[in-house]
Design a protein around this motif. Structure first.
Motif, PDB file in Angstrom:
ATOM      1  N   SER A 185       0.840  -1.203   0.000  1.00 25.09           N
ATOM      2  CA  SER A 185       0.000   0.000   0.000  1.00 25.09           C
ATOM      3  C   SER A 185       0.872   1.250   0.000  1.00 25.09           C
ATOM      4  O   SER A 185       0.550   2.245   0.630  1.00 25.09           O
ATOM      5  CB  SER A 185      -0.927   0.002   1.222  1.00 25.09           C
ATOM      6  OG  SER A 185      -0.179  -0.117   2.427  1.00 25.09           O
ATOM      7  N   SER A 186       1.986   1.195  -0.731  1.00 23.13           N
ATOM      8  CA  SER A 186       2.923   2.313  -0.778  1.00 23.13           C
ATOM      9  C   SER A 186       3.406   2.521  -2.207  1.00 23.13           C
ATOM     10  O   SER A 186       3.280   1.632  -3.062  1.00 23.13           O
ATOM     11  CB  SER A 186       4.124   2.049   0.134  1.00 23.13           C
ATOM     12  OG  SER A 186       4.894   0.963  -0.362  1.00 23.13           O
ATOM     13  N   ARG A 187       3.976   3.689  -2.448  1.00 20.04           N
ATOM     14  CA  ARG A 187       4.550   3.952  -3.779  1.00 20.04           C
ATOM     15  C   ARG A 187       5.702   2.985  -4.063  1.00 20.04           C
ATOM     16  O   ARG A 187       5.898   2.569  -5.210  1.00 20.04           O
ATOM     17  CB  ARG A 187       5.056   5.394  -3.848  1.00 20.04           C
ATOM     18  CG  ARG A 187       4.005   6.472  -3.581  1.00 20.04           C
ATOM     19  CD  ARG A 187       3.039   6.669  -4.717  1.00 20.04           C
ATOM     20  NE  ARG A 187       2.043   7.669  -4.384  1.00 20.04           N
ATOM     21  CZ  ARG A 187       2.115   8.958  -4.721  1.00 20.04           C
ATOM     22  NH1 ARG A 187       3.145   9.423  -5.414  1.00 20.04           N
ATOM     23  NH2 ARG A 187       1.145   9.790  -4.389  1.00 20.04           N
ATOM     24  N   ALA A 188       6.459   2.620  -3.016  1.00 21.87           N
ATOM     25  CA  ALA A 188       7.562   1.674  -3.206  1.00 21.87           C
ATOM     26  C   ALA A 188       7.042   0.325  -3.665  1.00 21.87           C
ATOM     27  O   ALA A 188       7.637  -0.321  -4.543  1.00 21.87           O
ATOM     28  CB  ALA A 188       8.352   1.535  -1.912  1.00 21.87           C
ATOM     29  N   ALA A 189       5.936  -0.130  -3.072  1.00 18.68           N
ATOM     30  CA  ALA A 189       5.351  -1.407  -3.494  1.00 18.68           C
ATOM     31  C   ALA A 189       4.870  -1.321  -4.933  1.00 18.68           C
ATOM     32  O   ALA A 189       5.034  -2.271  -5.716  1.00 18.68           O
ATOM     33  CB  ALA A 189       4.203  -1.782  -2.569  1.00 18.68           C
ATOM     34  N   ALA A 190       4.271  -0.198  -5.298  1.00 17.58           N
ATOM     35  CA  ALA A 190       3.797  -0.021  -6.671  1.00 17.58           C
ATOM     36  C   ALA A 190       4.960  -0.048  -7.656  1.00 17.58           C
ATOM     37  O   ALA A 190       4.868  -0.649  -8.735  1.00 17.58           O
ATOM     38  CB  ALA A 190       3.019   1.289  -6.790  1.00 17.58           C
ATOM     39  N   ARG A 191       6.077   0.606  -7.284  1.00 20.97           N
ATOM     40  CA  ARG A 191       7.253   0.565  -8.160  1.00 20.97           C
ATOM     41  C   ARG A 191       7.795  -0.854  -8.277  1.00 20.97           C
ATOM     42  O   ARG A 191       8.209  -1.287  -9.367  1.00 20.97           O
ATOM     43  CB  ARG A 191       8.331   1.518  -7.634  1.00 20.97           C
ATOM     44  CG  ARG A 191       8.022   2.990  -7.846  1.00 20.97           C
ATOM     45  CD  ARG A 191       9.232   3.856  -7.551  1.00 20.97           C
ATOM     46  NE  ARG A 191       9.580   3.834  -6.139  1.00 20.97           N
ATOM     47  CZ  ARG A 191       9.075   4.672  -5.231  1.00 20.97           C
ATOM     48  NH1 ARG A 191       8.195   5.581  -5.589  1.00 20.97           N
ATOM     49  NH2 ARG A 191       9.459   4.594  -3.973  1.00 20.97           N
ATOM     50  N   ARG A 192       7.806  -1.581  -7.173  1.00 13.69           N
ATOM     51  CA  ARG A 192       8.271  -2.969  -7.206  1.00 13.69           C
ATOM     52  C   ARG A 192       7.391  -3.801  -8.151  1.00 13.69           C
ATOM     53  O   ARG A 192       7.878  -4.656  -8.884  1.00 13.69           O
ATOM     54  CB  ARG A 192       8.272  -3.547  -5.788  1.00 13.69           C
ATOM     55  CG  ARG A 192       8.816  -4.964  -5.696  1.00 13.69           C
ATOM     56  CD  ARG A 192       9.013  -5.399  -4.255  1.00 13.69           C
ATOM     57  NE  ARG A 192      10.151  -4.708  -3.635  1.00 13.69           N
ATOM     58  CZ  ARG A 192      10.032  -3.753  -2.716  1.00 13.69           C
ATOM     59  NH1 ARG A 192       8.840  -3.383  -2.270  1.00 13.69           N
ATOM     60  NH2 ARG A 192      11.118  -3.177  -2.234  1.00 13.69           N
ATOM     61  N   ALA A 193       6.088  -3.558  -8.105  1.00  8.16           N
ATOM     62  CA  ALA A 193       5.178  -4.270  -9.016  1.00  8.16           C
ATOM     63  C   ALA A 193       5.503  -3.960 -10.467  1.00  8.16           C
ATOM     64  O   ALA A 193       5.495  -4.850 -11.324  1.00  8.16           O
ATOM     65  CB  ALA A 193       3.732  -3.890  -8.699  1.00  8.16           C
ATOM     66  N   GLY A 194       5.794  -2.702 -10.750  1.00  9.88           N
ATOM     67  CA  GLY A 194       6.122  -2.326 -12.122  1.00  9.88           C
ATOM     68  C   GLY A 194       7.429  -2.916 -12.593  1.00  9.88           C
ATOM     69  O   GLY A 194       7.563  -3.312 -13.750  1.00  9.88           O
ATOM     70  N   LEU A 195       8.417  -3.004 -11.691  1.00 13.90           N
ATOM     71  CA  LEU A 195       9.734  -3.511 -12.063  1.00 13.90           C
ATOM     72  C   LEU A 195       9.800  -5.028 -12.112  1.00 13.90           C
ATOM     73  O   LEU A 195      10.418  -5.607 -13.016  1.00 13.90           O
ATOM     74  CB  LEU A 195      10.780  -3.009 -11.056  1.00 13.90           C
ATOM     75  CG  LEU A 195      11.270  -1.576 -11.207  1.00 13.90           C
ATOM     76  CD1 LEU A 195      12.168  -1.204 -10.040  1.00 13.90           C
ATOM     77  CD2 LEU A 195      12.014  -1.406 -12.534  1.00 13.90           C
ATOM     78  N   ARG A 196       9.162  -5.699 -11.136  1.00 16.20           N
ATOM     79  CA  ARG A 196       9.376  -7.133 -10.979  1.00 16.20           C
ATOM     80  C   ARG A 196       8.101  -7.960 -10.959  1.00 16.20           C
ATOM     81  O   ARG A 196       8.170  -9.179 -11.050  1.00 16.20           O
ATOM     82  CB  ARG A 196      10.144  -7.397  -9.671  1.00 16.20           C
ATOM     83  CG  ARG A 196      11.617  -7.081  -9.711  1.00 16.20           C
ATOM     84  CD  ARG A 196      12.275  -7.384  -8.372  1.00 16.20           C
ATOM     85  NE  ARG A 196      13.729  -7.431  -8.470  1.00 16.20           N
ATOM     86  CZ  ARG A 196      14.508  -6.369  -8.421  1.00 16.20           C
ATOM     87  NH1 ARG A 196      13.963  -5.180  -8.267  1.00 16.20           N
ATOM     88  NH2 ARG A 196      15.828  -6.493  -8.522  1.00 16.20           N
ATOM     89  N   GLY A 197       6.963  -7.338 -10.822  1.00 14.19           N
ATOM     90  CA  GLY A 197       5.742  -8.096 -10.607  1.00 14.19           C
ATOM     91  C   GLY A 197       4.964  -8.404 -11.866  1.00 14.19           C
ATOM     92  O   GLY A 197       5.133  -7.767 -12.902  1.00 14.19           O
ATOM     93  N   ASP A 198       4.088  -9.385 -11.738  1.00 19.29           N
ATOM     94  CA  ASP A 198       3.103  -9.668 -12.774  1.00 19.29           C
ATOM     95  C   ASP A 198       1.792  -8.955 -12.488  1.00 19.29           C
ATOM     96  O   ASP A 198       0.856  -9.027 -13.281  1.00 19.29           O
ATOM     97  CB  ASP A 198       2.864 -11.179 -12.857  1.00 19.29           C
ATOM     98  CG  ASP A 198       4.110 -11.917 -13.306  1.00 19.29           C
ATOM     99  OD1 ASP A 198       4.433 -11.832 -14.503  1.00 19.29           O
ATOM    100  OD2 ASP A 198       4.766 -12.558 -12.462  1.00 19.29           O
TER     101      ASP A 198
END
Length: 283
Positions: A185-198
């Protein structure tokens, strides 16, 4: 829109017959999959979501429980919402997850991983709480490396994990990787999703503007990394009492999957709630 369910053993208990009956009924109703949460440890005085918590709540291990559910279902996809990735060694976890996927004929396809916000989880497992984000990033890379690697072996040298020429089988069922959704629930998590997530499994009690900003961040980060943002799935929690207007709002926000859970305590009423939801939105 896809619809999945969650079962929280801390709320509904750890009775195996009840868990299986819930999963089988969800499967019968046509839900896509079952998500299980993770809570590693509790300690006196701990609060969860600003609420006091009973120290005897039976938080089930999601990986073990999914293996149990897999043996009693046929179609239901299996997922975590979310697995606390920094506190699991990725070499061991890669073996566990691939094994469940193989034994379930490819149904462990709704994995969501997150960092967790409870410092006690870190101290109890010997992990530096401040570095859990970097540790999780490396763990994702290690998981995918091991799943894709062949008989020649793979090597990895990072800040937290290091090995040479490892070979690990079985692979995921008819695949070289498993989808990994990033929870948070953070911008860091969102960036992680964009970089590494499906995909991004967004949690937390956030206002609509922050929700929108995080999803934009996930998509923009994916595009900047040369990934297709349209391939990112967007999963959100929702109430079992979802309305048509709520559904339209979620769809307008780009949500592709909603996860709901029964709110009643009585198992029969829980099943009735799932049935009514399925009849309304999935018929």
């Amino acid at each position: 829109m896809k619809f999945a369910v969650t079962y929280n053993g801390a709320l509904f208990g750890a009775d195996p017959d009840r868990i299986i009956a819930y999963a089988q009924h969800a499967e019968k109703c046509g839900f896509e999959g079952l998500f299980l949460p993770e809570r590693l440890v509790l300690s006196p005085g701990m609060k969860l979501h600003n609420n006091d918590v009973s120290l005897t709540l039976p938080f089930l291990d999601p990986v073990d429980t999914l293996a149990f559910v897999a043996a009693a279902t046929e179609r239901l996809l299996l997922g975590t919402g979310v697995l606390l990735l920094p506190y699991r060694h990725p070499v061991v976890l890669a073996k566990q997850l691939a094994t469940i996927d193989v034994l379930s004929n490819g149904r462990l396809r709704l994995l969501a991983v997150g960092l967790g916000v409870v410092p006690q989880d870190a101290s109890a497992t010997g992990v530096d709480f401040r570095t859990r984000g970097r540790r999780a990033d490396e763990a994702i890379d290690v998981l995918r490396l091991l799943w894709a690697g062949g008989e020649e072996g793979v090597s990895f040298h990072g800040e937290h994990f290091s090995f040479d020429d490892l070979v690990q089988f079985p692979k995921p069922y008819k695949a070289t990787t498993l989808p990994l959704h990033i929870g948070g629930s953070s911008r860091a998590a969102a960036r992680r999703a964009g970089l590494r997530g499906d995909g991004y499994f967004a949690g937390g009690a956030l206002d609509p503007q922050e929700r929108e900003a995080q999803w934009r961040t996930a998509r923009a980060t994916a595009e900047e990394a040369g990934r297709d943002p349209d391939r990112l799935e967007y999963t959100r929690w929702s109430s079992i009492d979802l309305t048509d207007d709520d559904l339209a709002t979620f769809a307008a926000q780009g949500v592709t999957r909603l996860v709901v859970g029964a709110s009643a305590q009585d198992p029969s009423e829980q099943h009735d709630q799932l049935t009514r939801f399925a009849d309304r939105f999935m018929a």
